[in-house]
Design a protein around this motif. Structure first.
Motif, PDB file in Angstrom:
ATOM      1  N   VAL A   4     -36.580   6.781  88.493  1.00  0.00           N
ATOM      2  CA  VAL A   4     -37.752   6.099  87.923  1.00  0.00           C
ATOM      3  C   VAL A   4     -37.721   4.605  88.220  1.00  0.00           C
ATOM      4  O   VAL A   4     -38.772   3.964  88.341  1.00  0.00           O
ATOM      5  N   GLY A   5     -36.518   4.033  88.346  1.00  0.00           N
ATOM      6  CA  GLY A   5     -36.426   2.613  88.639  1.00  0.00           C
ATOM      7  C   GLY A   5     -36.917   2.246  90.019  1.00  0.00           C
ATOM      8  O   GLY A   5     -37.193   1.072  90.305  1.00  0.00           O
ATOM      9  N   GLU A   6     -37.053   3.231  90.899  1.00  0.00           N
ATOM     10  CA  GLU A   6     -37.508   2.984  92.272  1.00  0.00           C
ATOM     11  C   GLU A   6     -39.027   3.084  92.406  1.00  0.00           C
ATOM     12  O   GLU A   6     -39.581   2.717  93.443  1.00  0.00           O
ATOM     13  N   LEU A   7     -39.680   3.603  91.391  1.00  0.00           N
ATOM     14  CA  LEU A   7     -41.123   3.848  91.488  1.00  0.00           C
ATOM     15  C   LEU A   7     -41.913   2.548  91.368  1.00  0.00           C
ATOM     16  O   LEU A   7     -41.599   1.688  90.547  1.00  0.00           O
ATOM     17  N   ARG A   8     -42.955   2.434  92.186  1.00  0.00           N
ATOM     18  CA  ARG A   8     -43.824   1.271  92.182  1.00  0.00           C
ATOM     19  C   ARG A   8     -45.260   1.708  91.919  1.00  0.00           C
ATOM     20  O   ARG A   8     -45.564   2.901  91.902  1.00  0.00           O
TER      21      ARG A   8
END
Length: 215
Positions: A4-8
Motif C-alpha cells: 500500500v505504501g507504493e500506491l500513488r
C-alpha cells in the motif's frame, strides 16, 4: 500484489476506472469509492502510509443515461433453471411481480391471497432493518400473480419448514428471520446468471424485467 505504501494517485485512478466499468449506476460507483477512501484513510490514521492516494475525485455523472439492459424471457428462463433451489422461487417471484427487494423481504403469507391470485403490498424492510411503509405513496398496491407462480407458492407454503414460520414470512432465512438481499443477489441471482452464461443482473433489474412483461 502491491504494497500500500507504493500506491500513488495514478494507481487509484486506474482502480477507479475498473470500478466505473463494473458499476452500471453512478450512485453505486460513488458508494464503492467512499469505501476505498475510508480504507486508505484508516491506513493513514494507523501510520501505515503517509498520505491518502485515494483522494481522486470521481468524474461527474454523465448526462447521457446508459442504455437500458435488455432482458429476454429466454434469459430469465435460463436463470431460473440454473438457480439454486433455495433461491429459485425468490428470483421467480421478483421477476414476475416487480416487488422491490425490501417489499419482498417483508412479505408475509397474510399478504398473499392465492385464491384470488394477488399479492397485497403494504410494507417493506427499510435500510435500518426495520419494517415500515413502502418506498412511495403509490407503493401500497395489489399485484396479480401468474398461474404458474401461484402453483409454486402453494407448493412452497406446504413445504416451508416449521422453523421458518415463526414470523409468517414468505421468504425468510433458514431460521425464520428477515432475509438479506445480498445473499439473494450473490448466492442466488449472480450464481444463477454465471451458471446460465447470462450477464450479471442487479436485483432491481428483475423489477425492470417485470415492467417489460407488462408492456
Amino acid at each position: 500484489q502491491r504494497k500500500v505504501g507504493e500506491l500513488r494517485k495514478s494507481d487509484l485512478a486506474a482502480v477507479q476506472g475498473q470500478l466505473k466499468a463494473a458499476c452500471r449506476a453512478h450512485a453505486t460507483l460513488a458508494k464503492k469509492w467512499v469505501i476505498v477512501g475510508q480504507l486508505f484513510e484508516w491506513l493513514v490514521v494507523t501510520d501505515q502510509i503517509s498520505s491518502n492516494p485515494a483522494r481522486v475525485r470521481l468524474p461527474r455523472r454523465a448526462d447521457e443515461p446508459k442504455e437500458a439492459l435488455r432482458i429476454s424471457r429466454e434469459q430469465i428462463a435460463a436463470i431460473l433453471s440454473n438457480a439454486d433451489e433455495r433461491y429459485r422461487l425468490i428470483i421467480q417471484f421478483a421477476a414476475y411481480t416487480g416487488l422491490r427487494a425490501g417489499e419482498q423481504r417483508a412479505l408475509t403469507w397474510d399478504d398473499l391471497d392465492l385464491d384470488a391470485g394477488v399479492v397485497r403490498v403494504t410494507r417493506a424492510v427499510k435500510a435500518g432493518g426495520y419494517v415500515g411503509p413502502p418506498k412511495t405513496k403509490g407503493g401500497k398496491r395489489t399485484v396479480p400473480l401468474a398461474p404458474d407462480l401461484i402453483a409454486e407458492l402453494r407448493a412452497w407454503k406446504l413445504a416451508q419448514p416449521i422453523v421458518q414460520r415463526r414470523q409468517g414470512l414468505v421468504f425468510p432465512t433458514a431460521s425464520g428471520g428477515v432475509a438479506d438481499v445480498n445473499n439473494w443477489r450473490n448466492r442466488g441471482l449472480h450464481a444463477a446468471c454465471k451458471a446460465a452464461g447470462v450477464d450479471l443482473l442487479r436485483w432491481h433489474d428483475l423489477r425492470h424485467y417485470f415492467a417489460s412483461v407488462l408492456l
